[in-house]
Design an enzyme around this catalytic site. Structure first.
Site, PDB file in Angstrom:
ATOM      1  N   TYR A  34     -24.887  -4.625 -11.151  1.00 38.33           N
ATOM      2  CA  TYR A  34     -23.638  -4.454 -11.896  1.00 38.33           C
ATOM      3  C   TYR A  34     -22.444  -4.517 -10.937  1.00 38.33           C
ATOM      4  O   TYR A  34     -21.463  -5.238 -11.172  1.00 38.33           O
ATOM      5  CB  TYR A  34     -23.699  -3.117 -12.632  1.00 38.33           C
ATOM      6  CG  TYR A  34     -22.387  -2.623 -13.177  1.00 38.33           C
ATOM      7  CD1 TYR A  34     -21.735  -3.285 -14.216  1.00 38.33           C
ATOM      8  CD2 TYR A  34     -21.780  -1.466 -12.649  1.00 38.33           C
ATOM      9  CE1 TYR A  34     -20.527  -2.811 -14.714  1.00 38.33           C
ATOM     10  CE2 TYR A  34     -20.588  -0.991 -13.151  1.00 38.33           C
ATOM     11  CZ  TYR A  34     -19.954  -1.667 -14.176  1.00 38.33           C
ATOM     12  OH  TYR A  34     -18.758  -1.208 -14.672  1.00 38.33           O
ATOM     13  N   SER A  44     -13.715   6.523 -13.234  1.00 32.91           N
ATOM     14  CA  SER A  44     -14.436   7.028 -14.416  1.00 32.91           C
ATOM     15  C   SER A  44     -13.405   7.337 -15.487  1.00 32.91           C
ATOM     16  O   SER A  44     -12.728   8.374 -15.418  1.00 32.91           O
ATOM     17  CB  SER A  44     -15.210   8.300 -14.070  1.00 32.91           C
ATOM     18  OG  SER A  44     -15.995   8.113 -12.920  1.00 32.91           O
TER      19      SER A  44
END
Ligand code: NAI
Ligand code: 15L
Length: 263
Positions: A134, A163
């Site tokens: 990823y 995040s």
């Protein structure tokens, strides 16, 4: 802007952007391969698989800007990553070139640099150290964005998002958290800037604990305001982040700690 495209509009950040970015364009075009809520006034909902170039070209045609959220957002098999994040990313840039779209926000990720240790302070010139396939796909995306700027002048804000959730979910996110408000203010800056270029921006709020230095993109004037510190007490009972285990040693946390997805 007349028309802004948001890819990945059915996902976590896409849904947030859908409700928060309406002021940026007369029309917001929303796209995903997954289900999306029906269109309302000022919206166009256009389902599309990013792996299908012809469909992506039609999708991008007529858009002045793109917020590119679409793709596989965590580790997966190489084939899944290939279609969603590599072929899909390329298709978006090539469609932008062919249709004349000039400015893109690319949702890169901290997992492009996730194998740096937490003690290392990174900036826009730090070397890539992906922590997963990823992460590798985000490195590819960053390279394509750079190529399409250098060769064709298409400007991209490469945002290495930390995040972006309502609240940090663990102690690591006290350093990586990006609030929705701060992300929205960054996207506003990107589309307001007279000259954007192709900056690498760390997508984190003004957290006390911080691994990333955005001073090289100060020209954008983005000033995140939120601070994850207010959530620290939530994690007081968790084991301390000490020792040499990959999950606490490296910035990518669990992504760096995990074995290979194909095994
Ligand atoms: P998400 O997984 O909730 O949303 C991604 C969306 O992309 C999904 O709705 C999915 O259906 C769509 N998608 C996947 N493959 C597709 C394809 N082939 N064609 C069309 N659409 C496709 O992820 P989230 O959290 O909204 O993240 C958005 C972007 O930001 C992703 O690219 C992710 O890698 C990146 N990012 C997000 C972070 C976060 O904290 N939320 C952190 C770092 C990066
Ligand atoms: C990401 O790249 C993911 O898309 C997101 O789901 C979180 O895991 C985030 O990184 C993170 O590192 O916290």
């Amino acid at each position: 802007m007349k028309r802004l495209l948001i890819t990945g509009a059915g996902g976590n950040l896409g849904r947030m952007a859908r409700s928060r970015l309406t002021h940026l364009a007369e029309t917001i075009r929303l796209s995903d391969v997954a289900e999306m809520a029906p269109q309302t006034s000022g919206e166009e909902v256009v389902p599309c698989d990013l792996a299908d170039f012809a469909a992506v070209k039609d999708l991008v045609d007529g858009c002045d800007g793109i917020v590119h959220f679409g793709g596989m957002s965590v580790e997966n098999t190489f084939d899944v990553i290939l279609d969603a994040n590599i072929r899909g990313l390329y298709n978006v840039y090539e469609a932008a070139r062919q249709t004349g779209c000039r400015r893109i926000v690319f949702a890169s990720s901290n997992h492009a640099i996730g194998f740096h240790e937490r003690e290392t302070r990174l900036d826009a010139d730090s070397v890539l150290r992906p922590d997963s396939l990823y992460g590798v796909s985000k490195c590819f995306g960053e390279a394509v964005a750079r190529l399409y700027y250098d060769k064709f002048g298409i400007e991209t804000a490469i945002v290495r998002i930390g995040s972006c959730f309502d609240e940090p979910k663990d102690r690591r996110m006290l350093a990586t958290w990006l609030s929705a408000d701060d992300f929205v203010s960054l996207i506003e800056r990107v589309f307001a800037a007279p000259r954007l270029g192709c900056p690498i921006i760390y997508g984190a709020s003004d957290n006390d604990e911080s691994w990333w230095d955005n001073s090289k993109v100060a020209y954008l004037g983005w000033r995140p305001k939120d601070n994850a510190e207010k959530f620290r007490a939530k994690f007081a009972g968790d084991p301390p982040d000490e020792g040499t285990a990959p999950a606490v040693r490296f910035q990518g946390g669990g992504f760096a700690a995990k074995g290979h997805f194909e095994d």
